[in-house]
Design an enzyme around this catalytic site. Sequence first.
Site, PDB file in Angstrom:
ATOM      1  N   CYS A 155      -0.349   4.518   8.865  1.00  0.00           N
ATOM      2  CA  CYS A 155      -0.006   3.029   7.879  1.00  0.00           C
ATOM      3  C   CYS A 155       0.013   1.769   9.092  1.00  0.00           C
ATOM      4  CB  CYS A 155       1.266   3.064   7.138  1.00  0.00           C
ATOM      5  SG  CYS A 155       1.589   1.703   6.100  1.00  0.00           S
TER       6      CYS A 155
ATOM      7  N   GLY B 153       2.692  -0.555   8.197  1.00  0.00           N
ATOM      8  CA  GLY B 153       3.900   0.066   8.707  1.00  0.00           C
ATOM      9  C   GLY B 153       4.206   0.348   9.816  1.00  0.00           C
TER      10      GLY B 153
HETATM   11  N1  LIG Z   1      -2.420   2.075   4.451  1.00  0.00           N
HETATM   12  C1  LIG Z   1      -2.060   0.533   4.397  1.00  0.00           C
HETATM   13  C2  LIG Z   1      -1.188   0.076   3.577  1.00  0.00           C
HETATM   14  C3  LIG Z   1      -1.914   0.130   2.199  1.00  0.00           C
HETATM   15  C4  LIG Z   1      -0.971  -0.799   0.930  1.00  0.00           C
HETATM   16  C5  LIG Z   1       0.478  -0.122   0.709  1.00  0.00           C
HETATM   17  N2  LIG Z   1       0.505   1.226   0.367  1.00  0.00           N
HETATM   18  C6  LIG Z   1       1.382  -0.991  -0.102  1.00  0.00           C
HETATM   19  O1  LIG Z   1       1.360  -0.753  -1.319  1.00  0.00           O
HETATM   20  O2  LIG Z   1       1.708  -2.149   0.330  1.00  0.00           O
HETATM   21  C7  LIG Z   1      -1.942   0.162   6.007  1.00  0.00           C
HETATM   22  O3  LIG Z   1      -2.671   0.569   6.613  1.00  0.00           O
HETATM   23  O4  LIG Z   1      -1.403  -0.830   6.186  1.00  0.00           O
END
Ligand SMILES: N[C@@H](CCC[C@H](N)C(=O)O)C(=O)O
Length: 277
Positions: free
Chosen positions: A219, A222
């Site tokens: 992520c 993240g």
């Molecule tokens: N995979 C992502 C983030 C995608 C969105 C996340 N699940 C949310 O709901 O905010 C990344 O690489 O940043």
Amino acid sequence: MLLHFTKMHGLGNDFMVVDLITQRARLRDEQIRALADRRFGIGFDQLLVVEPPRDPDMDFRYRIYNADGSEVENCGNGARCFARFVRDQRLTHKREIRVETAGGPLTLAVGEDERVTVDMGAPRFAPEALPFEADEDRPLHALDVDGRALEVGVVSMGNPHAVLRVDDVDSAPVATLGPAIEHHPRFPRRVNAGFMQVVSPHEIRLRVYERGSGETLACGTGACAAVATGIRLGWLESPVTVHLPGGDLEIAWAGGASHLTMTGPAVRVFEGRVPVK
Ligand SMILES: N[C@@H](CCC[C@H](N)C(=O)O)C(=O)O
């Protein structure tokens, strides 16, 4: 109609990418969930949609949907794939691409080696930026999750993140604590839950239970959230290599209101056409 798509991934965080500049379609939540299904559909963590910009100073509008059909503000791995996609499809020849997202503007820079560096903007720690219910901005907030007293950093990278430091990501209870944090009532719009193991001031290991998609192999937002939290707390120093289950990202942040940068790969897997009504 048959919708043309490209399957891509950034460190195993996988995407269906659709050009809605040269094709017309409107995908409803239930259609996105059906396409995301890994057995009955194409299978992906997020759907990325390329649209014309609304702001003439921007090159594209970049829209992101989780596997559960919810539209979200930002996706770091997706941003790198987006940059690679618009160049491969010859929608632009630029190597520096400006895109509108629901979380604010992003600048994507495609290197000669085809790795992509994304200017991810500044992290925002104010609880209302996520939103998170708290009286004040603190580096760590006490959070009671199913009777467990945790301490989490909270940060918006356009989208909301909670970051928990753990001793060992391999044994961290991501499958149980992840959804409990995601749906905690103090995060009214839910949250992405990061589990960070500090290896050294310049190196972390990270697993992320993503809002609307579950645990992914990587992520990007993240990784930025974890590094920003770690630097703010004095645990880390820029630049930081983030080891995710799907591979590594390089994150740099000079602190304060300066922008984070994220560098990593973007891979095209295959193309196809899928019927949509
Ligand atoms: N995979 C992502 C983030 C995608 C969105 C996340 N699940 C949310 O709901 O905010 C990344 O690489 O940043």
